[in-house]
Design a protein around this motif. Structure first.
Motif, short mmCIF file in Angstrom:
data_model
loop_
_atom_site.label_atom_id
_atom_site.label_comp_id
_atom_site.label_asym_id
_atom_site.label_seq_id
_atom_site.Cartn_x
_atom_site.Cartn_y
_atom_site.Cartn_z
N ALA A 274 0.86 -1.12 -0.16
CA ALA A 274 -0.11 -0.13 0.16
C ALA A 274 0.95 1.40 0.52
O ALA A 274 0.36 1.75 -0.74
CB ALA A 274 -1.05 0.03 1.57
N ARG A 275 1.96 1.07 0.72
CA ARG A 275 2.57 1.99 1.13
C ARG A 275 3.56 3.60 -0.41
O ARG A 275 3.11 4.15 -0.39
CB ARG A 275 3.86 1.82 2.23
N PRO A 276 3.94 2.00 -1.19
CA PRO A 276 5.26 2.04 -2.68
C PRO A 276 3.53 2.88 -3.42
O PRO A 276 3.91 3.56 -4.04
CB PRO A 276 5.68 0.94 -2.66
N GLU A 277 2.32 2.10 -3.16
CA GLU A 277 1.61 2.92 -4.51
C GLU A 277 0.82 3.92 -4.14
O GLU A 277 0.50 4.37 -5.03
CB GLU A 277 0.48 1.80 -4.24
N ALA A 278 0.82 4.02 -2.81
CA ALA A 278 0.29 5.59 -2.44
C ALA A 278 1.54 6.77 -2.75
O ALA A 278 1.10 7.00 -3.52
CB ALA A 278 0.08 5.61 -1.26
N ALA A 279 2.82 6.47 -2.97
CA ALA A 279 3.52 7.00 -2.86
C ALA A 279 3.92 7.37 -4.28
O ALA A 279 3.35 8.63 -4.95
CB ALA A 279 4.59 6.86 -2.04
N ARG A 280 3.15 5.95 -5.19
CA ARG A 280 3.24 6.61 -6.75
C ARG A 280 2.27 7.31 -7.13
O ARG A 280 2.59 8.40 -8.06
CB ARG A 280 3.17 5.07 -7.37
N ARG A 281 1.54 6.96 -6.51
CA ARG A 281 -0.34 7.63 -6.76
C ARG A 281 0.33 9.02 -6.66
O ARG A 281 -0.13 10.19 -7.60
CB ARG A 281 -1.05 7.35 -6.47
N GLN A 282 0.93 9.62 -5.44
CA GLN A 282 1.15 10.81 -5.36
C GLN A 282 2.22 11.62 -6.34
O GLN A 282 1.83 12.46 -6.40
CB GLN A 282 1.84 10.73 -3.82
N ARG A 283 3.28 10.92 -6.07
CA ARG A 283 3.77 10.98 -7.23
C ARG A 283 3.03 11.78 -8.95
O ARG A 283 3.66 12.53 -9.30
CB ARG A 283 5.06 10.53 -7.40
N ALA A 284 2.90 10.47 -9.02
CA ALA A 284 2.18 11.37 -10.53
C ALA A 284 0.82 11.92 -10.34
O ALA A 284 1.18 12.65 -11.62
CB ALA A 284 1.09 9.49 -11.00
N MET A 285 0.18 12.46 -9.01
CA MET A 285 -0.81 12.98 -9.32
C MET A 285 -0.18 14.02 -9.30
O MET A 285 -0.15 15.37 -10.21
CB MET A 285 -2.17 13.55 -7.92
N ARG A 286 1.15 14.41 -8.40
CA ARG A 286 1.92 15.71 -8.96
C ARG A 286 2.32 15.91 -9.60
O ARG A 286 2.31 17.66 -10.73
CB ARG A 286 3.12 16.10 -7.30
N GLN A 287 2.49 15.44 -10.54
CA GLN A 287 3.36 15.24 -11.86
C GLN A 287 2.31 15.73 -12.69
O GLN A 287 2.23 16.77 -13.76
CB GLN A 287 3.57 14.42 -12.52
N ALA A 288 0.63 15.36 -12.83
CA ALA A 288 -0.35 15.43 -13.51
C ALA A 288 -0.58 17.38 -13.52
O ALA A 288 -0.76 17.68 -14.25
CB ALA A 288 -1.31 14.37 -13.06
N ILE A 289 -0.23 17.29 -12.12
CA ILE A 289 -1.06 19.00 -11.90
C ILE A 289 -0.01 19.30 -12.18
O ILE A 289 0.15 20.75 -12.59
CB ILE A 289 -0.72 19.13 -10.52
N ALA A 290 1.66 19.49 -12.19
CA ALA A 290 2.91 20.77 -12.68
C ALA A 290 2.69 19.70 -14.06
O ALA A 290 2.55 21.41 -14.22
CB ALA A 290 4.17 19.57 -12.02
N ARG A 291 2.29 18.99 -14.51
CA ARG A 291 2.54 19.64 -16.12
C ARG A 291 1.06 20.38 -16.29
O ARG A 291 1.14 21.09 -17.60
CB ARG A 291 1.46 18.08 -16.60
N ALA A 292 -0.15 20.17 -15.65
CA ALA A 292 -1.44 21.30 -16.34
C ALA A 292 -1.08 22.54 -16.03
O ALA A 292 -1.59 23.82 -16.66
CB ALA A 292 -2.83 21.00 -15.74
N MET A 293 -0.68 22.76 -14.78
CA MET A 293 -0.07 24.20 -14.20
C MET A 293 0.56 24.87 -14.89
O MET A 293 1.39 26.05 -15.08
CB MET A 293 -0.23 24.21 -12.67
#
Lengths: 501, 80
Positions: A274-293
């Motif tokens: 769960a933890r690495p998965e949550a961390a991966r999702r968190q990273r991916a989410m930040r990257q998605a926001i980063a791209r749009a912003m």
């Protein structure tokens, strides 16, 4: 793979909700797609019959990749993935195939003549449109299953496969005759060949695999009820509840954590994963926001306006109203702020829409993007459809539903793509003013800070009033400050007449 | 309603709106909206859940009483 927002570059097919042969209507959900920000139900853009699924569940593909073929169920499936079609979908083809093989697409007919690899046609377009080229066949044959009896295969040949699949089979020394095809009409697909080489790994959806790992269920023992016997999440749950206790932990993924007792293992596995998965999702989410912003700030010349709105009338009205209502139907100030924004956007349509190809394209209705902060961090701004036309009650209900589903990670495609203007409401936590960043290709973002009691001059006297700071970030390519100020004035006026909201 | 019962109802309602938080570790006099990062929608859900469970309609005027678990317990125990 549809683009589900400006910040999406690729997506993962989590689960198919349809299978080849299924008749689907336009707008029907066909698959669950993980965009890194949420799991979205993707809908079909046209009616028809699923001819083939081109991207297997669990695969991540770039935006624009064809996911499935949708035909009218009457004629040969155009081939995209697996190579050239035997013949262009000419006017004669469907006619002929309708006579010889009433039900089956041409290429699946067990005929000794493989579709000529010698005369390859260019692969069909990404979006097959069989309707346009196929003359209507009088009696619509029932799709699949009914194998034609008359033209029996003269030679016991393996079911026809595309050149690409045959090539793959040769490469991997897989005997096609020994394979059981899982494509429509028993056709051998690329993945059949790929799987044939491996020691039999049970077919299962990724969700089922994950569940099986978490619950300690061995997939080999689970009967699958999905397409072609694939194991679905529900099958795993059933199996887990049947055994009652967690079975063996699947060793392949838990290798990093040597098990001491089989019983304790699944739990540790679940947590460890769960933890690495949550961390991966968190990273991916930040990257998605980063791209749009980053795109927003790179491309959009923002201008910013702000005004202060006296909320005393609105809050007093709300208080009265809520006093008479059951708790479940209580309205929040946020509902008023959203409704006022939606009405103002309708009044000033130049702020409601998209900047595309150096021009402004107005939105057809006001689909209000609502920025929702996610509990684990991150942000998503799904659309509240037709917000300007919603009664306050319905808008409030819609808001509750949207926030709950955003946080559960279960949103619909239209909600991800159709917002025409976005509102961010930092609400009761914190600050008085927010200067937003526009979510491209929209042209405006409305921000509300916290409603706070502050000194305010009314009729020449100083009083204490609940005030809210309303801001507008707008795209200077699409509008000028004058337009923006009209919008904020409208919000102010509307919030001072809450009974009209 | 005994304070113990009130406390149970409140912690139950809180764990429903903040399922990931450790409600047991919440200090009785902590501002739980702040600690649990509840927004207005979460708080409304909390009030809804608690009103249903306790049978007492919590009005907006009562909201300040539910700043902390301790004050909420006191409020409910007195009225229900």
């Amino acid at each position: 793979m549809p683009s589900l927002g400006a910040d999406m570059e690729s997506g993962t097919v989590i689960e198919w909700l349809v299978k080849p042969g299924d008749r689907i209507g336009r707008g029907e959900p066909i698959a669950l797609i993980d965009t890194d920000k949420a799991v979205i139900e993707v809908e079909s853009f046209q009616s028809g019959v699923i001819e083939a699924v081109l991207v297997e569940a669990g695969s991540r593909v770039p935006v624009g990749t064809p996911l499935a073929l949708i035909g009218d169920g009457r004629q040969a499936a155009p081939s995209v993935q697996e190579g050239p079609t035997p013949e262009p979908p000419s006017a004669e083809t469907p006619e002929a195939s309708a006579v010889e093989t009433p039900a089956l697409p041409v290429r699946e007919k067990p005929t000794p003549e493989p579709p000529a690899a010698e005369a390859p046609e260019p692969p069909a377009a990404e979006v097959p449109a069989p309707e346009t080229s196929a003359p209507p066949v009088p009696e619509t044959p029932v799709p699949v299953m009914s194998v034609p009896e008359t033209p029996a295969p003269p030679v016991p040949a393996p079911p026809v496969t595309s050149p690409l699949v045959r090539h793959l089979a040769e490469e991997r020394h897989v005997d096609l005759a020994a394979l059981h095809g899982t494509g429509p009409g028993g056709r051998i697909t690329r993945s059949d060949v790929e799987h044939a080489g491996r020691p039999s790994r049970p077919k299962a959806s990724p969700l089922a695999r994950r569940l099986a790992r978490d619950l300690g269920v061995d997939l080999a023992d689970v009967p699958g009820t999905g397409r072609t016997g694939a194991i679905r999440a529900d099958d795993v749950r059933r199996a887990a509840s049947r055994t009652g206790e967690p079975a063996r932990a699947v060793p392949e993924k838990s290798r990093a954590m040597p098990e001491k007792s089989a019983k304790a293992a699944p739990d540790r596995v679940a947590k460890g994963r769960a933890r690495p998965e949550a961390a991966r999702r968190q990273r991916a989410m930040r990257q998605a926001i980063a791209r749009a912003m980053a795109r927003s700030k790179r491309e959009i010349p923002h201008y910013y306006l702000a005004t202060t709105v006296d909320m005393s009338t609105a809050l007093a009205w709300l208080r009265e109203r809520n006093r008479d209502l059951p708790v479940a139907r209580r309205l929040l100030p946020a509902a008023l702020l959203l409704k006022a924004s939606a009405l103002a956007a309708r009044e000033v349509p130049a702020l409601n829409g998209f900047w595309i190809d150096d021009a402004f394209a107005p939105g057809r209705a006001v689909h209000l993007g609502v920025a929702v902060s996610l509990k684990g961090g991150g942000l998503i701004a799904p659309a509240l459809h037709g917000a300007a036309d919603l009664a306050l009650d319905d808008l409030m209900a819609g808001l509750k539903d949207l926030v709950a589903r955003s946080r559960a990670g279960r949103l619909r495609q239209a909600e991800m793509t159709e917002a025409t203007i976005t509102v961010t409401n930092l609400g009761d936590q914190g600050v008085q003013t927010v200067h937003g960043v526009i979510y491209p290709p929209q042209v405006a973002l409305v921000g509300f800070g916290k409603i706070v009691d502050r000194p305010w001059a009314v009729d020449g006297l100083l009083g204490v009033r609940p005030l809210v700071e309303v801001t507008l970030a707008a795209d200077h390519r699409a509008t000028d400050g004058y337009t923006g100020s009209r919008f904020l004035s409208a919000v102010d006026r509307l919030l001072n007449h809450p009974e009209e909201l | 309603m005994t304070p113990q019962q009130a406390r149970e109802l409140i912690t139950d309602a809180l764990s429903q709106v903040a399922p990931d938080a450790d409600i047991g570790a919440l200090a009785p006099d902590a501002d739980f909206r702040d600690v649990l990062e509840l927004d207005s929608l979460d708080f409304l859900n909390f009030v809804e859940t608690l009103s249903d469970a306790s049978g007492y309609r919590i009005d907006e005027d009562d909201y300040p009483e539910f700043a902390t678990v301790a004050s909420g317990v006191e409020f409910l125990a007195k009225r229900v």
